[in-house]
Design an enzyme around this catalytic site. Sequence first.
Site, PDB file in Angstrom:
ATOM      1  N   SER A 291     -35.541 -64.783 -11.843  1.00  0.00           N
ATOM      2  CA  SER A 291     -36.575 -65.093 -12.830  1.00  0.00           C
ATOM      3  C   SER A 291     -37.973 -64.755 -12.306  1.00  0.00           C
ATOM      4  O   SER A 291     -38.186 -63.642 -11.849  1.00  0.00           O
ATOM      5  CB  SER A 291     -36.436 -66.563 -13.216  1.00  0.00           C
ATOM      6  OG  SER A 291     -36.888 -66.749 -14.502  1.00  0.00           O
ATOM      7  N   HIS A 433     -29.615 -67.683 -18.722  1.00  0.00           N
ATOM      8  CA  HIS A 433     -30.555 -67.477 -17.621  1.00  0.00           C
ATOM      9  C   HIS A 433     -30.123 -68.308 -16.404  1.00  0.00           C
ATOM     10  O   HIS A 433     -30.025 -69.529 -16.503  1.00  0.00           O
ATOM     11  CB  HIS A 433     -31.909 -67.963 -18.158  1.00  0.00           C
ATOM     12  CG  HIS A 433     -33.069 -67.583 -17.325  1.00  0.00           C
ATOM     13  ND1 HIS A 433     -33.484 -66.278 -17.189  1.00  0.00           N
ATOM     14  CD2 HIS A 433     -33.931 -68.342 -16.610  1.00  0.00           C
ATOM     15  CE1 HIS A 433     -34.552 -66.253 -16.426  1.00  0.00           C
ATOM     16  NE2 HIS A 433     -34.848 -67.489 -16.053  1.00  0.00           N
TER      17      HIS A 433
HETATM   18  C1  GCU Z   1     -40.475 -68.528 -18.102  1.00  0.00           C
HETATM   19  C2  GCU Z   1     -41.249 -67.237 -18.099  1.00  0.00           C
HETATM   20  C3  GCU Z   1     -40.455 -66.085 -17.494  1.00  0.00           C
HETATM   21  C4  GCU Z   1     -39.913 -66.481 -16.139  1.00  0.00           C
HETATM   22  C5  GCU Z   1     -39.180 -67.792 -16.230  1.00  0.00           C
HETATM   23  C6  GCU Z   1     -38.760 -68.370 -14.893  1.00  0.00           C
HETATM   24  O1  GCU Z   1     -39.395 -68.447 -18.979  1.00  0.00           O
HETATM   25  O2  GCU Z   1     -41.627 -66.970 -19.417  1.00  0.00           O
HETATM   26  O3  GCU Z   1     -41.247 -64.938 -17.366  1.00  0.00           O
HETATM   27  O4  GCU Z   1     -39.111 -65.452 -15.617  1.00  0.00           O
HETATM   28  O5  GCU Z   1     -40.024 -68.782 -16.802  1.00  0.00           O
HETATM   29  O6  GCU Z   1     -39.274 -68.012 -13.867  1.00  0.00           O
HETATM   30  O7  GCU Z   1     -37.926 -69.273 -14.920  1.00  0.00           O
END
Ligand code: GCU
Length: 457
Positions: A291, A433
Amino acid sequence: MSDSKLLTSSLIVLCAAFFGAESSGFARTSEVGWKASSELVDSLSKQSAETNYREQKVPKYALPDPLVASDGKKVTDAAAWQAERRAQVLDLFRTHLYGRAPVGRPKNMTFEQFDFERNVLGGSAIRKQVSVSFTGKKDAPAMDILIYLPNTGSKPVATFVLLNFGGNHTINADPAIKLSTSWMRPGRGGSVNNLATEQSRGSSSSSYPLASILKRGYGLATIYYGDIDPDFHDGFKNGVHPLFDKLRNGERQGDAWGSIGAWAWGLSRAMDYFETDADIDQARISVLGHSRLGKTALWAGAQDERFAFVISNNSGCGGAALSRRRFGETVGRINTSFPHWFCENFKKFNDNEDDLPVDQHMLISLMAPRPVYVTSADKDLWADPRGEFLACKHAGPVYRLLGIDGLGTGRMPALDKPIKKGTIGYHVRSGGHGLTEYDWQNFMDFADKHFALRGRK
Ligand code: GCU
């Protein structure tokens, strides 16, 4: 199958192959393979009308060509890429996205090993904990590296390094891991008043399958990202920024490093440490991140070629996903929600992606000729799986110029069917995710293959 049906299906395959094989800078959307579920697209679109989750609403765009230099000349050989164009592309990312970090190892940085145990995790591992003081001064910002190495097999050990979200103590229930004392985001590391609590020990262990990693002969090193820079916008007054910021007339510049720049810089400082540790194989360090920390791993790998293998897990916007697609999270959205992640200049491209002199395929191309692996998740449309795949695909010409295959295919694969034949690996896995054991097993397969190919294992 009747002859006519056979003919029709062969034609469909041929057409798909034709449209999948891109020659121009214009991206087409005719890839076969994984597609987002239409129920999910409908439900996400209902939840947020301003976010695009529909493939047919992706605007037409032309990607900048990594192999056209700033003076407009085509880069036609590996030497020109290595000697000139690579540095230009890196500089464009510094100027417009992640900002400029201090160069090289800080003069007075020190390493202190404060823990060493030879028989941990049921005798399967060696554990070390090392404190890195960025300035060597007492009470100055420091980061703790937690390291597990297999107890059997030969040394030095090929090792994966990654930043973690909730403190080192969350990656395993081992009670000897130092409980983080750094600032925690609410909801992370069991935080109460932004500080970690004992209850959170091992709370993220499913994302760090240590037993499997050690069994396959790899080491794991991890650092809490908040040790380097706490993840909130305070005008860059905490973390490593004030130690090294170069102000002009007392002001930060548009290309000053943001938090992603700082986290990536911290990974390079960990690499500085690995170079001093005889148990760790500094030529086989893989940098990985999930992420926001996947965006960070890519940026660390792009800048620091000591990382032999670079892995982005569900990194999305500002990571592996093409910005110009404006699918899921956009540049405007990320800069608004997280104003401290990128440099100030990146905000010029809010709702103005076509003016970016780069796109994220060029970030991936900076890993060449090293292996890189990008993952997406079926339900993680916010991170734009197809945009992540296309960035891998369009990094291909740089790999090919250097004489090796990129993905080795132009087609989006089916769900849970990793592409592992070339030097760029990719998969879109079932689920949402997250960083899972499945992801890790594929990273280790890819590492096995590439490290062995280079005669290092
Ligand atoms: C949010 C953000 C993303 C990121 C994510 C994370 O969803 O919008 O860009 O990758 O957090 O780091 O968990």
